[in-house]
Design an enzyme around this catalytic site. Structure first.
Site, short mmCIF file in Angstrom:
data_model
loop_
_atom_site.label_atom_id
_atom_site.label_comp_id
_atom_site.label_asym_id
_atom_site.label_seq_id
_atom_site.Cartn_x
_atom_site.Cartn_y
_atom_site.Cartn_z
N CYS A 1 0.76 -1.10 0.12
CA CYS A 1 -0.05 -0.14 -0.08
C CYS A 1 0.88 1.35 -0.06
CB CYS A 1 -0.96 0.13 1.09
SG CYS A 1 -1.95 -1.30 1.47
N GLU B 1 -9.07 7.63 2.59
CA GLU B 1 -8.22 7.55 1.58
C GLU B 1 -9.20 7.07 0.19
OE1 GLU B 1 -3.91 6.51 3.12
OE2 GLU B 1 -5.23 4.72 2.28
#
Length: 196
Positions: free
Chosen positions: A69, A118
């Site tokens: 990530c 996000e």
């Protein structure tokens, strides 16, 4: 001279950039919406690569999560950012073919007093080579049976996640969404073992 702090891209609710901020300053109780990405990698047996986040990281230390990530830098494409972080975190420098499987994934998640907020496109790809974790980022890695993990993530009737309870919430939500969209590419990557 110290390098400039890593910047993340701040966005509005429509995902349009509205500025940047130092990465170290954006994960708190009022975390602004920003861009990120996730990568799931599968080997020739349909297993998924997971990493345990380094124990000294300020966010989600010791938590298991999908292969990689991160955040794209200003002016950097999501795919370029994914390859950059795969190399930095896991030592994977091979040019993996990544497929954008969830272009609009978005989530909020809390750890202690810190929040993630996000828009996080999700890539999938195949990789069966060596992994060399960077101890600054990764404490350990493991290959996990994808179907066991995915079943645990989509079965909302389960009272708990069993062996996957200590996996990041975003990796579980992303897995559930990947299964729900049932793409041909995901089925190809997670089907019965491939011949070498």
């Amino acid at each position: 001279m110290n390098p400039l702090p890593e910047q993340v891209i701040l966005v509005d609710d429509a995902g349009q950039p509205i500025g940047t901020a130092p990465k170290a300053t954006v994960h708190h109780a009022h975390t602004p919406l920003h861009l990120a990405f996730s990568v799931f990698l599968f080997d020739d047996q349909g297993r998924a690569l997971f990493q345990q986040r380094a124990l000294h990281k300020p966010t989600w230390p010791g938590v298991w999560s999908n292969a990689c990530c991160g955040h794209p830098l200003p002016g950097e494409s999501f795919e370029a950012a994914a390859h950059r972080r795969l190399a930095y975190e896991l030592g994977i420098t091979a040019r993996i073919e990544l497929t954008l499987a969830l272009p609009h994934f978005r989530y909020r998640a809390q750890w202690a007093e810190l929040w993630e907020n996000e828009i996080c496109p999700v890539f999938i790809g195949r990789y069966a080579g060596p992994v060399a974790p960077n101890p600054a980022e990764v404490a350990a890695t493991r290959w996990v049976d994808w179907h066991l993990f995915a079943d645990a993530c989509i079965d909302t009737q389960l009272p708990h996640l069993g062996e996957f309870a200590d996996y990041s919430p975003w990796s579980r939500w992303e897995a559930a969404d990947l299964i729900a969209q049932n793409s041909d590419r995901l089925l190809e990557l997670t089907s019965s073992p491939q011949l070498a």
